[in-house]
Design a protein around this motif. Structure first.
Motif, PDB file in Angstrom:
ATOM      1  N   VAL A  94      14.351   1.612  -8.013  1.00 27.11           N
ATOM      2  CA  VAL A  94      13.761   0.860  -7.047  1.00 27.11           C
ATOM      3  C   VAL A  94      14.240   0.768  -5.515  1.00 27.11           C
ATOM      4  O   VAL A  94      13.482   0.905  -4.557  1.00 27.11           O
ATOM      5  N   ALA A  95      15.340   0.568  -5.641  1.00 22.88           N
ATOM      6  CA  ALA A  95      16.116   0.394  -4.128  1.00 22.88           C
ATOM      7  C   ALA A  95      16.013   1.785  -3.592  1.00 22.88           C
ATOM      8  O   ALA A  95      15.849   1.891  -2.225  1.00 22.88           O
ATOM      9  N   GLN A  96      16.092   2.771  -3.959  1.00 18.75           N
ATOM     10  CA  GLN A  96      16.037   3.962  -3.582  1.00 18.75           C
ATOM     11  C   GLN A  96      14.800   4.404  -3.210  1.00 18.75           C
ATOM     12  O   GLN A  96      14.478   4.849  -1.938  1.00 18.75           O
ATOM     13  N   LEU A  97      13.799   4.080  -3.858  1.00 19.73           N
ATOM     14  CA  LEU A  97      12.324   4.462  -3.592  1.00 19.73           C
ATOM     15  C   LEU A  97      11.913   3.362  -2.690  1.00 19.73           C
ATOM     16  O   LEU A  97      11.006   3.844  -1.736  1.00 19.73           O
ATOM     17  N   THR A  98      12.188   2.202  -2.720  1.00 16.35           N
ATOM     18  CA  THR A  98      11.944   1.232  -1.617  1.00 16.35           C
ATOM     19  C   THR A  98      12.553   1.872  -0.260  1.00 16.35           C
ATOM     20  O   THR A  98      11.650   1.667   0.744  1.00 16.35           O
ATOM     21  N   GLU A  99      13.582   2.485  -0.342  1.00 12.65           N
ATOM     22  CA  GLU A  99      14.183   2.752   1.305  1.00 12.65           C
ATOM     23  C   GLU A  99      13.339   3.817   1.635  1.00 12.65           C
ATOM     24  O   GLU A  99      13.105   4.066   2.935  1.00 12.65           O
ATOM     25  N   GLN A 100      12.799   4.805   0.664  1.00 10.79           N
ATOM     26  CA  GLN A 100      11.942   5.862   1.230  1.00 10.79           C
ATOM     27  C   GLN A 100      10.721   5.297   1.647  1.00 10.79           C
ATOM     28  O   GLN A 100      10.044   5.807   2.590  1.00 10.79           O
ATOM     29  N   LEU A 101      10.177   4.162   1.030  1.00 12.39           N
ATOM     30  CA  LEU A 101       8.735   4.056   1.483  1.00 12.39           C
ATOM     31  C   LEU A 101       9.022   3.095   2.625  1.00 12.39           C
ATOM     32  O   LEU A 101       8.135   3.277   3.718  1.00 12.39           O
ATOM     33  N   ASP A 102      10.160   2.377   2.906  1.00 12.38           N
ATOM     34  CA  ASP A 102      10.388   1.882   4.062  1.00 12.38           C
ATOM     35  C   ASP A 102      10.631   2.994   5.447  1.00 12.38           C
ATOM     36  O   ASP A 102       9.764   2.727   6.189  1.00 12.38           O
ATOM     37  N   GLN A 103      11.133   3.945   5.247  1.00 11.89           N
ATOM     38  CA  GLN A 103      11.155   5.337   6.037  1.00 11.89           C
ATOM     39  C   GLN A 103       9.764   5.643   6.361  1.00 11.89           C
ATOM     40  O   GLN A 103       9.420   5.989   7.735  1.00 11.89           O
ATOM     41  N   ARG A 104       8.922   5.931   5.188  1.00 13.74           N
ATOM     42  CA  ARG A 104       7.669   6.367   5.327  1.00 13.74           C
ATOM     43  C   ARG A 104       6.780   5.521   6.345  1.00 13.74           C
ATOM     44  O   ARG A 104       6.085   5.973   7.166  1.00 13.74           O
ATOM     45  N   LEU A 105       7.015   4.156   6.275  1.00  7.23           N
ATOM     46  CA  LEU A 105       6.164   3.236   6.927  1.00  7.23           C
ATOM     47  C   LEU A 105       6.535   3.377   8.176  1.00  7.23           C
ATOM     48  O   LEU A 105       5.889   3.246   9.343  1.00  7.23           O
ATOM     49  N   ALA A 106       7.905   3.433   8.484  1.00  6.44           N
ATOM     50  CA  ALA A 106       8.486   3.181   9.779  1.00  6.44           C
ATOM     51  C   ALA A 106       7.989   4.619  10.768  1.00  6.44           C
ATOM     52  O   ALA A 106       8.061   4.713  11.810  1.00  6.44           O
ATOM     53  N   ASN A 107       7.899   5.644   9.822  1.00 11.74           N
ATOM     54  CA  ASN A 107       7.559   7.264  10.416  1.00 11.74           C
ATOM     55  C   ASN A 107       6.056   7.149  10.602  1.00 11.74           C
ATOM     56  O   ASN A 107       5.379   8.118  10.838  1.00 11.74           O
ATOM     57  N   ASN A 108       5.299   6.267   9.922  1.00 16.85           N
ATOM     58  CA  ASN A 108       3.754   6.100  10.224  1.00 16.85           C
ATOM     59  C   ASN A 108       3.361   7.178   9.343  1.00 16.85           C
ATOM     60  O   ASN A 108       2.143   7.626   9.690  1.00 16.85           O
ATOM     61  N   SER A 109       3.910   7.761   8.127  1.00 10.78           N
ATOM     62  CA  SER A 109       3.322   8.565   7.384  1.00 10.78           C
ATOM     63  C   SER A 109       2.429   7.805   6.200  1.00 10.78           C
ATOM     64  O   SER A 109       1.699   8.513   5.500  1.00 10.78           O
ATOM     65  N   ILE A 110       2.580   6.461   6.073  1.00 11.39           N
ATOM     66  CA  ILE A 110       1.821   5.736   5.152  1.00 11.39           C
ATOM     67  C   ILE A 110       1.177   4.504   6.122  1.00 11.39           C
ATOM     68  O   ILE A 110       2.091   4.174   6.864  1.00 11.39           O
ATOM     69  N   THR A 111       0.331   4.006   5.670  1.00 14.77           N
ATOM     70  CA  THR A 111      -0.292   2.793   6.284  1.00 14.77           C
ATOM     71  C   THR A 111       0.369   1.476   5.706  1.00 14.77           C
ATOM     72  O   THR A 111       0.799   1.695   4.715  1.00 14.77           O
ATOM     73  N   PRO A 112       0.225   0.461   6.662  1.00 15.00           N
ATOM     74  CA  PRO A 112       0.947  -0.893   5.927  1.00 15.00           C
ATOM     75  C   PRO A 112       0.169  -1.321   4.272  1.00 15.00           C
ATOM     76  O   PRO A 112       0.923  -1.687   3.607  1.00 15.00           O
ATOM     77  N   GLU A 113      -1.294  -0.900   4.175  1.00 17.56           N
ATOM     78  CA  GLU A 113      -1.761  -1.183   3.058  1.00 17.56           C
ATOM     79  C   GLU A 113      -1.185  -0.319   1.914  1.00 17.56           C
ATOM     80  O   GLU A 113      -0.899  -0.735   0.886  1.00 17.56           O
TER      81      GLU A 113
END
Length: 133
Positions: A94-113
């Motif tokens: 969960v920690a590793q995948l959350t970190e990846q999600l955080d990076q994707r959000l910061a890179n604008n590759s996913i939306t906040p939703e």
């Protein structure tokens, strides 16, 4: 192939695909600045994540993990066989995948939703995978 094995394999593939999406984007950005350094940094990060998982499972090699999963064991089964806590695996993933999600959000590759939707179900999906439910 039984349902338990399929669930574990599918969840691992999902985790890998999430990781690859953000990793490829990072490599492309970093490679533009210093190609040889970017590959080295990415390899070190992937190696660290693999080492953390293997250490948490109480095993020593990727091959041992692959063989156990192929033979129908869940990550929880592997951990239990090596006197490790299966919940620690859930927490680590969960920690590793959350970190990846955080990076994707910061890179604008996913939306906040999308970020919120993925994050909301992350623990449940990982736990189901680890315990083979």
């Amino acid at each position: 192939m039984n349902r338990k094995r399929m669930l574990v394999i599918c969840t691992l593939l999902l985790a890998l695909s999430i990781g690859q999406s953000s990793t490829w984007g990072s490599r492309a950005n970093a490679a533009a600045l210093a190609p040889e350094k970017a590959l080295q940094v990415q390899d070190n990060e992937a190696s660290k994540d693999d080492d953390d998982l293997l250490r948490t499972l109480g095993i020593s090699s990727d091959e041992e993990l692959y063989d156990a999963l192929y033979n129908g064991q869940t990550l929880a089964d592997i951990a239990q066989a090596h006197n490790q806590d299966a919940q620690a695996i859930v927490d680590l993933q969960v920690a590793q995948l959350t970190e990846q999600l955080d990076q994707r959000l910061a890179n604008n590759s996913i939306t906040p939703e999308q970020y919120q939707a993925h994050k909301a179900e992350l623990t449940q999906v990982v736990a189901k995978s680890v315990f083979g439910l």
